[in-house]
Write an enzyme that holds these catalytic residues in place. Structure first.
Site, mmCIF file in Angstrom:
data_model
loop_
_atom_site.group_PDB
_atom_site.id
_atom_site.type_symbol
_atom_site.label_atom_id
_atom_site.label_comp_id
_atom_site.label_asym_id
_atom_site.label_seq_id
_atom_site.Cartn_x
_atom_site.Cartn_y
_atom_site.Cartn_z
ATOM 1 N N ASN A 11 32.556 15.439 42.275
ATOM 2 C CA ASN A 11 33.349 16.345 43.099
ATOM 3 C C ASN A 11 32.415 17.428 43.671
ATOM 4 O O ASN A 11 31.765 18.148 42.918
ATOM 5 C CB ASN A 11 34.456 16.960 42.238
ATOM 6 N N HIS A 14 32.575 22.576 45.159
ATOM 7 C CA HIS A 14 31.986 23.908 44.955
ATOM 8 C C HIS A 14 30.686 24.135 45.712
ATOM 9 O O HIS A 14 30.204 25.265 45.784
ATOM 10 C CB HIS A 14 31.892 24.217 43.465
ATOM 11 N N HIS A 47 38.476 17.856 47.500
ATOM 12 C CA HIS A 47 39.846 18.370 47.458
ATOM 13 C C HIS A 47 40.046 19.285 48.664
ATOM 14 O O HIS A 47 39.471 20.373 48.716
ATOM 15 C CB HIS A 47 40.052 19.135 46.141
ATOM 16 N N ARG A 49 42.155 21.696 49.965
ATOM 17 C CA ARG A 49 43.285 22.514 49.519
ATOM 18 C C ARG A 49 44.025 23.082 50.716
ATOM 19 O O ARG A 49 43.460 23.242 51.796
ATOM 20 C CB ARG A 49 42.792 23.660 48.623
ATOM 21 N N ARG A 53 40.065 26.781 50.794
ATOM 22 C CA ARG A 53 39.129 27.733 50.180
ATOM 23 C C ARG A 53 37.738 27.139 49.979
ATOM 24 O O ARG A 53 36.773 27.858 49.876
ATOM 25 C CB ARG A 53 39.676 28.259 48.858
ATOM 26 N N GLU A 74 41.421 14.411 47.046
ATOM 27 C CA GLU A 74 42.469 15.057 46.247
ATOM 28 C C GLU A 74 43.343 15.862 47.183
ATOM 29 O O GLU A 74 42.838 16.580 48.050
ATOM 30 C CB GLU A 74 41.841 15.989 45.205
ATOM 31 N N THR A 105 42.899 23.495 39.538
ATOM 32 C CA THR A 105 44.134 22.752 39.326
ATOM 33 C C THR A 105 44.553 22.859 37.859
ATOM 34 O O THR A 105 43.980 22.213 36.995
ATOM 35 C CB THR A 105 43.932 21.285 39.734
ATOM 36 N N GLU A 155 45.130 9.637 36.905
ATOM 37 C CA GLU A 155 43.982 10.388 36.389
ATOM 38 C C GLU A 155 44.524 11.361 35.350
ATOM 39 O O GLU A 155 45.400 12.174 35.654
ATOM 40 C CB GLU A 155 43.271 11.133 37.525
ATOM 41 N N HIS A 198 38.548 16.815 34.751
ATOM 42 C CA HIS A 198 38.771 18.266 34.798
ATOM 43 C C HIS A 198 38.057 18.967 33.652
ATOM 44 O O HIS A 198 38.342 18.705 32.481
ATOM 45 C CB HIS A 198 40.246 18.674 34.798
HETATM 46 N N1 PXP Z 1 40.030 15.627 38.935
HETATM 47 C C1 PXP Z 1 40.946 16.339 39.639
HETATM 48 C C2 PXP Z 1 42.207 15.663 40.023
HETATM 49 C C3 PXP Z 1 40.689 17.675 40.016
HETATM 50 O O1 PXP Z 1 41.616 18.363 40.707
HETATM 51 C C4 PXP Z 1 39.455 18.254 39.681
HETATM 52 C C5 PXP Z 1 39.142 19.654 40.112
HETATM 53 O O2 PXP Z 1 39.122 19.727 41.497
HETATM 54 C C6 PXP Z 1 38.532 17.462 38.971
HETATM 55 C C7 PXP Z 1 38.851 16.170 38.598
HETATM 56 C C8 PXP Z 1 37.168 17.974 38.620
HETATM 57 O O3 PXP Z 1 37.256 19.056 37.767
HETATM 58 P P1 PXP Z 1 35.949 19.890 37.463
HETATM 59 O O4 PXP Z 1 35.484 20.473 38.763
HETATM 60 O O5 PXP Z 1 36.404 20.897 36.489
HETATM 61 O O6 PXP Z 1 34.932 18.933 36.903
#
Ligand code: PXP
Length: 250
Positions: A11, A14, A47, A49, A53, A74, A105, A155, A198
């Site tokens: 992901n 960030h 994602h 959003r 952001r 996402e 999330t 998931e 997550h």
């Molecule tokens: N899976 C989903 C569905 C998420 O919303 C997120 C956070 O955007 C993640 C995985 C990844 O989480 P993290 O950034 O904490 O590793």
């Protein structure tokens, strides 16, 4: 015991968070996607959003053009996001809960409560050939509803498990891990592909990646944090390696 390889979806949200902090074009999420691909990621997760952001609309095409990997979008269960997803047609779409005031999330999508809102979105995405995943708590009720909706993938939200590990509450963490294990088995029996994610770190990924039915892990924040110290290439490679160790493949 060796298990089938589990995929790592990186992901890159960030990277966009840092870019947006200054309003310019650097660091570029598309470049991060290409770097994650070169390091051995199996997919790229973004994602979009509602408040934009981090990832923005223009990033979708830019990320797709930068990699050959499957893209997992996402998205909140809104008409706006559905229209964007149908137009963008990613390999996969993961439906997540979204509240503007949350930092990330928090908790899974309550598909049991939101059935009438979520089911038509699942159907429309599926009709378009998009692999739909529902980001839910590891609960049998949620999985049964996901199954009834025809979602091919769930998931499991691992945030609670990770928090309990970091709080040092071993008994509660073990209990939550058991919930994840049982939910994975329950979903798999119903023909659902099991993903998880997550908050996962090099350490906490092990027990989750060791769940036999888990086929994909989506990890972002920790990898990007580590990338500040050791570089994105090394951070992705290390996470891939930890997953392989957990599955008896390294
Ligand atoms: N899976 C989903 C569905 C998420 O919303 C997120 C956070 O955007 C993640 C995985 C990844 O989480 P993290 O950034 O904490 O590793």
């Amino acid at each position: 015991m060796t298990l089938a390889r589990a995929r790592l979806g990186v992901n890159i949200d960030h990277v966009a968070t840092i870019r947006n902090a200054r309003g310019g074009a650097h660091p570029d999420p598309a470049r991060a996607a290409a770097a994650a691909q070169a390091a051995g990621a199996d997919g790229i997760t973004i994602h979009l959003r509602e408040d934009r952001r981090h990832i923005r609309d223009a990033d979708l095409a830019a990320v797709r053009n930068a990699v050959k990997l499957p893209i997992n979008l996402e998205m909140a269960t809104t008409e706006e996001m559905l229209a964007i997803a149908l137009d963008f047609a990613p390999h996969a779409a993961c439906l997540v809960p979204e509240r503007r005031e949350e930092r990330t999330t928090e908790g899974g999508l309550d598909v049991a409560r939101l059935h009438d809102q979520v089911a038509p979105i699942v159907a429309k995405l599926r009709d378009k050939g998009i692999r739909v995943s529902l980001f839910i708590e590891p609960s049998k009720v949620q999985i049964a509803v996901a199954s009834a909706m025809g979602a091919p993938v769930i998931e499991m939200h691992t945030g609670k498990y990770v928090e309990l590990v970091f709080a040092g509450d071993k008994a509660a963490a073990a209990e939550e891990l058991k919930r994840l294990q049982e939910a994975a088995a329950y979903g798999h029996e119903r023909g659902i592909e099991i993903h998880a994610g997550h908050g996962l770190t090099y350490d906490t990924v092990h027990p989750v990646a060791a769940i036999p039915e888990v086929r994909e892990l989506n990890i972002g924040h920790f990898i990007m944090g580590e990338a500040l110290f050791i570089g994105l290439d090394a951070a992705v490679k290390r996470m891939r390696h930890e997953i392989d160790i957990a599955r008896g493949l390294a």
